[in-house]
Scaffold this motif. Structure first.
Motif, PDB file in Angstrom:
ATOM      1  N   THR A   1     139.401  -4.615   6.283  1.00  0.00           N
ATOM      2  CA  THR A   1     138.287  -4.049   5.505  1.00  0.00           C
ATOM      3  C   THR A   1     138.653  -4.001   4.023  1.00  0.00           C
ATOM      4  O   THR A   1     137.848  -4.379   3.158  1.00  0.00           O
ATOM      5  N   TYR A   2     139.865  -3.554   3.727  1.00  0.00           N
ATOM      6  CA  TYR A   2     140.320  -3.510   2.336  1.00  0.00           C
ATOM      7  C   TYR A   2     140.337  -4.915   1.726  1.00  0.00           C
ATOM      8  O   TYR A   2     139.904  -5.114   0.581  1.00  0.00           O
ATOM      9  N   HIS A   3     140.809  -5.887   2.496  1.00  0.00           N
ATOM     10  CA  HIS A   3     140.849  -7.272   2.023  1.00  0.00           C
ATOM     11  C   HIS A   3     139.457  -7.758   1.618  1.00  0.00           C
ATOM     12  O   HIS A   3     139.284  -8.373   0.562  1.00  0.00           O
TER      13      HIS A   3
ATOM     14  N   PHE B   1     141.780  -1.425   9.084  1.00  0.00           N
ATOM     15  CA  PHE B   1     141.798  -0.912   7.703  1.00  0.00           C
ATOM     16  C   PHE B   1     142.198  -1.985   6.698  1.00  0.00           C
ATOM     17  O   PHE B   1     141.580  -2.125   5.645  1.00  0.00           O
ATOM     18  N   THR B   2     143.243  -2.764   7.034  1.00  0.00           N
ATOM     19  CA  THR B   2     143.714  -3.770   6.078  1.00  0.00           C
ATOM     20  C   THR B   2     142.693  -4.885   5.881  1.00  0.00           C
ATOM     21  O   THR B   2     142.503  -5.368   4.761  1.00  0.00           O
TER      22      THR B   2
ATOM     23  N   VAL C   1     135.642  -1.177   9.781  1.00  0.00           N
ATOM     24  CA  VAL C   1     136.975  -0.872  10.325  1.00  0.00           C
ATOM     25  C   VAL C   1     136.935  -0.899  11.849  1.00  0.00           C
ATOM     26  O   VAL C   1     137.794  -1.506  12.509  1.00  0.00           O
TER      27      VAL C   1
ATOM     28  N   PHE D   1     131.640   1.157   5.666  1.00  0.00           N
ATOM     29  CA  PHE D   1     133.057   0.785   5.676  1.00  0.00           C
ATOM     30  C   PHE D   1     133.713   1.215   6.999  1.00  0.00           C
ATOM     31  O   PHE D   1     134.539   0.485   7.554  1.00  0.00           O
TER      32      PHE D   1
ATOM     33  N   ILE E   1     130.277  -4.328   5.028  1.00  0.00           N
ATOM     34  CA  ILE E   1     131.007  -4.068   3.779  1.00  0.00           C
ATOM     35  C   ILE E   1     130.139  -4.437   2.583  1.00  0.00           C
ATOM     36  O   ILE E   1     130.085  -3.710   1.581  1.00  0.00           O
TER      37      ILE E   1
ATOM     38  N   ILE F   1     136.780  -5.890   0.900  1.00  0.00           N
ATOM     39  CA  ILE F   1     136.270  -5.120  -0.240  1.00  0.00           C
ATOM     40  C   ILE F   1     136.744  -5.752  -1.545  1.00  0.00           C
ATOM     41  O   ILE F   1     135.959  -5.979  -2.484  1.00  0.00           O
ATOM     42  N   ILE F   2     138.040  -6.059  -1.633  1.00  0.00           N
ATOM     43  CA  ILE F   2     138.595  -6.696  -2.828  1.00  0.00           C
ATOM     44  C   ILE F   2     137.956  -8.060  -3.051  1.00  0.00           C
ATOM     45  O   ILE F   2     137.601  -8.423  -4.187  1.00  0.00           O
TER      46      ILE F   2
END
Length: 419
Positions: free
Chosen positions: A301-303, A298-299, A183, A179, A355, A305-306
């Motif tokens: 990567t989070y996107h 960060f955003t 990023v 992760f 990811i 992951i979801i």
């Protein structure tokens, strides 16, 4: 050749960072790391540095960090063994030679009676005068057998001697570093190309489409639909898709003026679902902002992951088929295709793959990092570890099943791309 290089760089970097996470946290916990390997199978390159062997192996299907304390790592000096020993100035054993009858300078010989190579570190036996003697073993002593050397691992340097928290963090660090890599890659992409704003700006209008009939033009910014504020392209897209064949009132900004347009999305059936389309094209505006570039890593990567978890959920609820999976061959072919569109696209692909690897390893399946973390959770709840033999058997079965799955997926990829 370009595709091969791209695959090696992308896949190798992802695996390297995953194993680097395990390696760094193992070292921080005081665990002896015997080998840091990229790939499996026969060794291509091997370099000894300090107490660790760094290798590149033939099969590009992953990697591993071999830590002291594994079952195959146990060293025992059985009674009756005839060993050679080298001592330091403190009269400690620094080297033990097995299966060695040749006298070397300063070497002492001993017929082993008993030994402790893990906790108290000593060896006891009969010297050449048949006198019972005991020697202390140095913590960094080396055992040589048939030309191969292995550093002993005192118990406090073995993986299983560490607290549940340290063991869990050492295992979790692999996916965590995947992760972190994603990023880092997304931040670099943002500095190169800029940060997308996702504003609802119309980049183009298809001729004779509902949008063209309504009078929409390139450059229009949609601010609201039916009185509801629109702040992003995703909100615009969702509103259009959910309302096929319905008249929608759009407020748009065109230069310095504001206009109100009425558009009726046409109905399209896609994969059994009816959605609305108006015939507009989108290309997100970008801005060069260092702070937003850092946040973008960060955003984004989070996107992803979801998004990947959503896809996994759909696989589980919608039925699992092997065609939904790809192995190294499939990843190679995808990398080959992405490489045609430039370095930035390869970087984006690498971040998404990283990811994927992190999430897949966190699944609570035997032999994966997630499976090991599950056992640590049981240990924390019970207050004592699960029987090592039982846990080892579960992981062994998991490895066998994963190998069978990998072979099936690889064969499926070969048939899909080459036949």
């Amino acid at each position: 050749m370009q595709s091969i290089i791209a695959f090696i760089v992308v896949f190798g970097s992802i695996v390297f960072f995953h194993e680097l996470g395990h390696f760094i946290f193992a070292k921080r916990s005081g665990i002896l790391v015997r080998e840091f390997a990229i790939g499996f199978g026969p060794k291509i390159i091997g370099i000894n540095k300090g107490e660790t062997l760094y290798t590149v192996r033939l099969l590009p299907m992953g990697g591993y960090v071999r830590m002291a304390g594994d079952d195959a790592d146990v060293i025992e000096l059985q009674p009756g063994y005839r060993i050679g020993m080298l001592l330091n100035n403190q009269n400690e054993v620094t080297k033990i030679v097995l299966n060695q009858n040749k006298q070397l300078p300063d070497m002492l010989f001993l017929e082993v009676e008993k030994a402790d190579l893990q906790k108290e570190l000593w060896v006891e036996g009969y010297d050449e005068d048949e006198k019972l003697v005991r020697y202390h073993i140095a913590r960094n002593a080396v055992i040589e057998e048939n030309g191969s050397e292995l550093i002993i691992a005192p118990y406090d340097r073995q993986f299983n001697s560490k607290s549940v928290g340290k063991r869990a963090m050492t295992i979790f660090a692999g996916p965590l570093f995947n992760f972190i890599l994603s990023v880092f890659i997304f931040i670099i992409i943002a500095f190169i190309t800029g940060v997308p704003t996702y504003e609802p700006v119309i980049a183009g209008v298809v001729k004779d489409s509902p949008a063209a009939v309504a009078g929409m033009q390139k450059g229009d910014v949609v601010t609201s639909i039916d009185g509801k504020s629109i702040d992003s392209w995703q909100e615009l897209s969702d509103a259009i898709q959910k309302n096929p064949k319905k008249d929608l009132t759009l407020d748009v900004t065109r230069g310095d003026s504001h206009k109100t347009l009425t558009v009726t999305p046409e109905k399209k059936d896609i994969e059994g679902q009816s959605i609305g389309q108006i015939g507009v094209q989108y290309q997100s505006p970008v801005e060069k902002n260092p702070v937003k570039a850092l946040l973008f890593g960060f955003t984004e990567t989070y996107h992803w992951i979801i998004k990947i978890f959503t896809i996994l959920g759909a696989l589980i609820t919608g039925g699992f088929t092997i065609d939904a999976l790809s192995g190294p061959v499939g990843i190679y072919k995808a990398t080959e295709e992405v490489a045609k569109y430039g370095v930035v696209n390869i970087m984006n692909w690498a971040a998404v793959l990283s990811i994927n690897l992190g999430i897949m390893n966190l699944l609570p399946l035997p032999a994966l990092d997630g499976g090991r973390l599950l056992f640590f959770g049981f240990e924390a709840l019970r207050g004592k570890p699960v029987d090592r033999q039982k846990e080892g058997m579960v992981h062994f079965v998991g490895i066998v099943l994963l190998m069978i799955l990998m072979i099936a997926v690889t064969w499926n990829d070969i048939q899909r791309f080459f036949f």
